[in-house]
Design a protein around this motif. Structure first.
Motif, PDB file in Angstrom:
ATOM      1  N   SER A  59       1.664  -4.218 -10.327  1.00  0.00           N
ATOM      2  CA  SER A  59       0.532  -3.426 -10.781  1.00  0.00           C
ATOM      3  C   SER A  59      -0.200  -2.874  -9.566  1.00  0.00           C
ATOM      4  O   SER A  59      -0.119  -3.437  -8.470  1.00  0.00           O
ATOM      5  N   PHE A  60      -0.943  -1.759  -9.787  1.00  0.00           N
ATOM      6  CA  PHE A  60      -1.613  -1.082  -8.681  1.00  0.00           C
ATOM      7  C   PHE A  60      -3.022  -0.677  -9.062  1.00  0.00           C
ATOM      8  O   PHE A  60      -3.334  -0.434 -10.240  1.00  0.00           O
ATOM      9  N   THR A  61      -3.887  -0.591  -8.046  1.00  0.00           N
ATOM     10  CA  THR A  61      -5.205   0.025  -8.168  1.00  0.00           C
ATOM     11  C   THR A  61      -5.368   1.026  -7.034  1.00  0.00           C
ATOM     12  O   THR A  61      -4.583   1.026  -6.074  1.00  0.00           O
ATOM     13  N   ASP A  62      -6.383   1.885  -7.142  1.00  0.00           N
ATOM     14  CA  ASP A  62      -6.651   2.891  -6.124  1.00  0.00           C
ATOM     15  C   ASP A  62      -7.739   2.382  -5.187  1.00  0.00           C
ATOM     16  O   ASP A  62      -8.869   2.147  -5.602  1.00  0.00           O
ATOM     17  N   GLN A  63      -7.393   2.188  -3.908  1.00  0.00           N
ATOM     18  CA  GLN A  63      -8.365   1.714  -2.931  1.00  0.00           C
ATOM     19  C   GLN A  63      -9.217   2.834  -2.342  1.00  0.00           C
ATOM     20  O   GLN A  63     -10.205   2.569  -1.657  1.00  0.00           O
ATOM     21  N   LEU A  64      -8.846   4.090  -2.572  1.00  0.00           N
ATOM     22  CA  LEU A  64      -9.570   5.193  -1.948  1.00  0.00           C
ATOM     23  C   LEU A  64      -9.750   6.335  -2.942  1.00  0.00           C
ATOM     24  O   LEU A  64      -9.284   7.453  -2.705  1.00  0.00           O
ATOM     25  N   PRO A  65     -10.411   6.109  -4.053  1.00  0.00           N
ATOM     26  CA  PRO A  65     -10.585   7.188  -5.027  1.00  0.00           C
ATOM     27  C   PRO A  65     -11.508   8.274  -4.488  1.00  0.00           C
ATOM     28  O   PRO A  65     -12.486   7.996  -3.800  1.00  0.00           O
ATOM     29  N   GLY A  66     -11.166   9.512  -4.786  1.00  0.00           N
ATOM     30  CA  GLY A  66     -12.039  10.619  -4.433  1.00  0.00           C
ATOM     31  C   GLY A  66     -11.871  11.173  -3.043  1.00  0.00           C
ATOM     32  O   GLY A  66     -12.551  12.127  -2.674  1.00  0.00           O
ATOM     33  N   PHE A  67     -10.973  10.634  -2.237  1.00  0.00           N
ATOM     34  CA  PHE A  67     -10.746  11.187  -0.904  1.00  0.00           C
ATOM     35  C   PHE A  67     -10.071  12.544  -1.039  1.00  0.00           C
ATOM     36  O   PHE A  67      -9.205  12.738  -1.886  1.00  0.00           O
ATOM     37  N   LYS A  68     -10.446  13.513  -0.230  1.00  0.00           N
ATOM     38  CA  LYS A  68     -10.073  14.900  -0.484  1.00  0.00           C
ATOM     39  C   LYS A  68      -8.760  15.344   0.136  1.00  0.00           C
ATOM     40  O   LYS A  68      -8.273  16.422  -0.186  1.00  0.00           O
TER      41      LYS A  68
ATOM     42  N   TRP B 215       0.845  -1.186   0.000  1.00  0.00           N
ATOM     43  CA  TRP B 215       0.000   0.000   0.000  1.00  0.00           C
ATOM     44  C   TRP B 215       0.880   1.236   0.000  1.00  0.00           C
ATOM     45  O   TRP B 215       1.904   1.274   0.693  1.00  0.00           O
ATOM     46  N   VAL B 216       0.509   2.255  -0.771  1.00  0.00           N
ATOM     47  CA  VAL B 216       1.259   3.503  -0.847  1.00  0.00           C
ATOM     48  C   VAL B 216       0.310   4.659  -0.563  1.00  0.00           C
ATOM     49  O   VAL B 216      -0.747   4.782  -1.204  1.00  0.00           O
ATOM     50  N   ALA B 217       0.655   5.511   0.400  1.00  0.00           N
ATOM     51  CA  ALA B 217      -0.126   6.715   0.683  1.00  0.00           C
ATOM     52  C   ALA B 217       0.257   7.786  -0.330  1.00  0.00           C
ATOM     53  O   ALA B 217       1.441   8.061  -0.542  1.00  0.00           O
ATOM     54  N   CYS B 218      -0.748   8.397  -0.969  1.00  0.00           N
ATOM     55  CA  CYS B 218      -0.503   9.297  -2.091  1.00  0.00           C
ATOM     56  C   CYS B 218      -1.207  10.642  -1.900  1.00  0.00           C
ATOM     57  O   CYS B 218      -2.085  10.796  -1.058  1.00  0.00           O
ATOM     58  N   ASP B 219      -0.803  11.597  -2.741  1.00  0.00           N
ATOM     59  CA  ASP B 219      -1.570  12.828  -2.839  1.00  0.00           C
ATOM     60  C   ASP B 219      -2.870  12.542  -3.591  1.00  0.00           C
ATOM     61  O   ASP B 219      -3.144  11.419  -3.991  1.00  0.00           O
ATOM     62  N   PHE B 220      -3.697  13.554  -3.768  1.00  0.00           N
ATOM     63  CA  PHE B 220      -5.028  13.394  -4.350  1.00  0.00           C
ATOM     64  C   PHE B 220      -5.884  12.393  -3.561  1.00  0.00           C
ATOM     65  O   PHE B 220      -6.792  11.776  -4.096  1.00  0.00           O
ATOM     66  N   GLY B 221      -5.558  12.224  -2.261  1.00  0.00           N
ATOM     67  CA  GLY B 221      -6.362  11.358  -1.416  1.00  0.00           C
ATOM     68  C   GLY B 221      -6.423   9.922  -1.858  1.00  0.00           C
ATOM     69  O   GLY B 221      -7.460   9.268  -1.736  1.00  0.00           O
ATOM     70  N   SER B 222      -5.345   9.380  -2.361  1.00  0.00           N
ATOM     71  CA  SER B 222      -5.350   8.033  -2.920  1.00  0.00           C
ATOM     72  C   SER B 222      -4.526   7.092  -2.061  1.00  0.00           C
ATOM     73  O   SER B 222      -3.545   7.486  -1.421  1.00  0.00           O
ATOM     74  N   ILE B 223      -4.927   5.823  -2.062  1.00  0.00           N
ATOM     75  CA  ILE B 223      -4.127   4.748  -1.495  1.00  0.00           C
ATOM     76  C   ILE B 223      -3.888   3.736  -2.614  1.00  0.00           C
ATOM     77  O   ILE B 223      -4.811   3.025  -3.037  1.00  0.00           O
ATOM     78  N   ALA B 224      -2.685   3.711  -3.128  1.00  0.00           N
ATOM     79  CA  ALA B 224      -2.339   2.779  -4.195  1.00  0.00           C
ATOM     80  C   ALA B 224      -2.112   1.398  -3.586  1.00  0.00           C
ATOM     81  O   ALA B 224      -1.391   1.260  -2.596  1.00  0.00           O
ATOM     82  N   PHE B 225      -2.701   0.380  -4.204  1.00  0.00           N
ATOM     83  CA  PHE B 225      -2.634  -0.976  -3.666  1.00  0.00           C
ATOM     84  C   PHE B 225      -2.171  -1.960  -4.736  1.00  0.00           C
ATOM     85  O   PHE B 225      -2.628  -1.928  -5.880  1.00  0.00           O
ATOM     86  N   SER B 226      -1.252  -2.830  -4.329  1.00  0.00           N
ATOM     87  CA  SER B 226      -0.776  -3.900  -5.200  1.00  0.00           C
ATOM     88  C   SER B 226      -0.858  -5.222  -4.452  1.00  0.00           C
ATOM     89  O   SER B 226      -0.563  -5.284  -3.257  1.00  0.00           O
ATOM     90  N   ASN B 227      -1.270  -6.275  -5.147  1.00  0.00           N
ATOM     91  CA  ASN B 227      -1.243  -7.617  -4.552  1.00  0.00           C
ATOM     92  C   ASN B 227      -0.250  -8.523  -5.267  1.00  0.00           C
ATOM     93  O   ASN B 227      -0.307  -9.748  -5.111  1.00  0.00           O
TER      94      ASN B 227
END
Length: 305
Positions: A212-221, A195-207
């Motif tokens: 590869s990564f997906t966003d577990q928290l899209p739209g967080f402010k 898991w990577v804590a990101c700007d734009f309120g995102s948490i990038a997740f890879s399994n």
């Protein structure tokens, strides 16, 4: 710190800017900056100065594998070790690494360090270091995580993170999210989840070990900076203006703690680090403040020192 999922919190002010931290347990909190290292054994109520007595150096991070055994790195690459919780420090290596970087140990013997773009490894507690990969990274690294002997990930807080699947011999750069400019601090588990804590309120997740990564928290402010998991299900993530989210299902859902007391102390703080011990217990470090909760953020306790 919290021992009941963020229901109750206490805030403890410390008289130094926090740049580095290591939280091996609730009984041993270590924080520091370029000139000072501090330790608390009472949940942040009182602090002792444990700065090594070395003139004209800057400290570039700490790593502890227990309440008492830890290491710190200087801006010129010297490695100091303590076996008594910072009461005394010994210079165990000098001259191998010559530039600033990060340091992390997985046990009493095995550790890794970055020195500008290079990666080093020790198997004897920091006494000797072997160059694993020259020019492994594009710049100075903020954090290096070791998932297992083969899988390592690292971040410099920018557009990309770095991943190795052969013990650090070779590295690939990965951009976790196309709209993420700052990929900040990470947490990872040996099963390959990152898991990577990101700007734009995102948490990038890879399994898949950062392939590869997906966003577990899209739209967080809020801008997110630090993240930690205590087991394969429980994690906390924190960042700008006291923003805190937590999960108990491996990140499939994240719940925001919204009733924070955004007074002048909390509102000005940028949460630099989070350490999770369970869904009921967490420590958050920010500039000059260690934050404590013990009931999930429903009620708050304020202890200023």
């Amino acid at each position: 710190m919290s021992s009941d999922a963020g229901q109750n919190w206490s805030f403890v002010a410390i008289n130094t800017d926090v740049r580095w931290y290591a939280l091996p347990s609730v009984n041993a909190l270590y924080v520091g900056n370029l000139s000072t290292l501090l330790k608390s054994t009472d949940g942040g109520q009182t602090w002792a100065d444990i700065t090594p007595n070395v003139p004209d150096v800057q400290w570039r991070g700490v790593s502890f594998v227990s309440d008492t055994r830890g290491w710190t790195l200087t801006s010129t690459g010297d490695v100091y070790r303590t076996t008594d919780g910072g009461a005394s420090w010994a210079l165990v290596n000098t001259g191998t690494m010559t530039q600033e970087g990060t340091i992390t140990f997985t046990d009493a013997n095995t550790g890794y360090a970055t020195s500008f773009r290079d990666l080093y490894k020790t198997t004897d507690g920091g006494t000797t270091w072997t160059l694993i990969k020259a020019n492994a990274f594009g710049s100075y690294q903020n954090q290096l995580l070791v998932l297992d002997e083969q899988h390592l990930v690292s971040t410099q807080g920018g557009l990309v993170i770095y991943a190795s699947q052969d013990g650090g011999a070779n590295w690939s750069s990965v951009s976790p999210l196309p709209y993420g400019y700052n990929h900040n601090y990470m947490t990872a588990l040996p099963d390959g989840r990152v898991w990577v804590a990101c700007d734009f309120g995102s948490i990038a997740f890879s399994n898949d070990f950062s392939s590869s990564f997906t966003d577990q928290l899209p739209g967080f402010k809020y801008y997110l900076n630090s993240i930690d998991f205590s087991n394969n299900l429980t994690g906390w993530c924190a960042g700008q203006s006291g923003a805190i989210v937590r999960t108990q299902d491996g990140g499939n859902t994240w719940n925001e703690i919204t009733n924070l007391p955004l007074n002048e102390l909390m509102e000005s703080q940028y949460l630099l680090g989070v350490k999770t011990y369970s869904y009921e217990e967490a420590v958050l470090a920010s500039d000059r403040v260690i934050n404590y909760t013990d009931d999930g953020g429903q009620t708050w306790r304020h202890d200023y020192h």
